[in-house]
Scaffold this active site. Structure first.
Site: not given
Ligand code: PEP
Length: 235
Positions: A7, A91, A165, A195, A216-217
């Protein structure tokens, strides 16, 4: 087959998105999905389709067309030959006030148009601290799927809000416990998100009820994302 989804949220210039897409490796046995900003989705699809990587959008509106400035519909996503839609990300719930009623309408629209869905659920830190996390997730799942009886195109991502995040992932055994709990409510693939990186991916993916990852990241860096894909190949 595991699902490894990235994502990208509201990140990257078009040039950076092209560079990232060009450098993501394909998988022989697992499903890889990218969720770029929707403005870039067709370009990303063009780049990765030869690698058998799927592309989706991060959000849709539930009406097919009309006077809804700034929105895109499932009809548009389908006619653009994209594969997936992400629905109910925390979000979206937090910043755009999406509740389970809206999420349910979005899910129904996606199913009507034959799109595959990753539905996101997860508790906040406060909810976990008071021991309410199972109840919260159960309610999110049940309200989101109300009136739906075909789950073939749905996967659920369990994403504890406190893990997104923050660099603090859920303990693999805790995530596994929640995944089993969700699977007992609705028997679909359950992804973990929060994460995830190349250091924790193996342990998370090794859990019995973790069918994939929503990242995500770490999906914004092709070296990290490719490492996670490689880890998933060896599980
Ligand atoms: C996400 O955006 O769904 C997510 C899990 O972000 P991150 O991996 O950055 O925690």
């Amino acid at each position: 087959m595991k699902i490894i989804a990235g994502n990208w949220k509201m990140n990257l210039s078009l040039e950076e998105a092209i560079f990232l897409s060009e450098n993501i490796t394909s998988s022989k046995k697992n499903e890889i999905i990218l969720f770029p900003p929707s403005l870039y989705a067709l370009k990303v699809k063009e780049i990765v389709s030869e690698k058998n990587i799927k592309v989706g959008v991060q959000n849709i509106f539930y009406e097919d067309f009309g006077a809804y400035t700034g929105e895109i519909s499932c009809m548009m996503v389908k006619s653009s030959k994209l594969d997936y839609v992400l629905i109910g990300h925390s979000e979206r719930r937090k910043y755009f006030f999406e509740d389970d009623i809206i999420i349910n309408k979005k899910l129904k629209s996606a199913i009507k148009h034959g799109l595959k869905v990753i539905l996101c659920v997860g508790e906040t830190l406060e909810e976990r601290k008071i021991g309410n996390h199972f109840e919260v997730v159960k309610n999110q799942v049940l309200s989101s799927i109300e009136g739906i009886d075909n789950f073939n195109s749905i996967a659920i991502a369990y994403e504890p809000v406190w893990a997104i995040g923050t660099g603090i992932n859920a303990k693999p055994e805790d995530a596994n416990e929640m995944h089993k709990f969700i699977k007992d409510i609705v028997n679909v693939k359950i992804l973990y998100g929060g994460s995830v990186n190349e250091k924790n991916a193996y342990e998370l993916l090794s859990q019995e009820y973790i069918d994939g990852l929503l990242i995500g990241g770490a999906s914004l860096n092709y070296i990290s994302f490719n490492k996670i894909i490689e880890i998933s190949e060896n599980i």
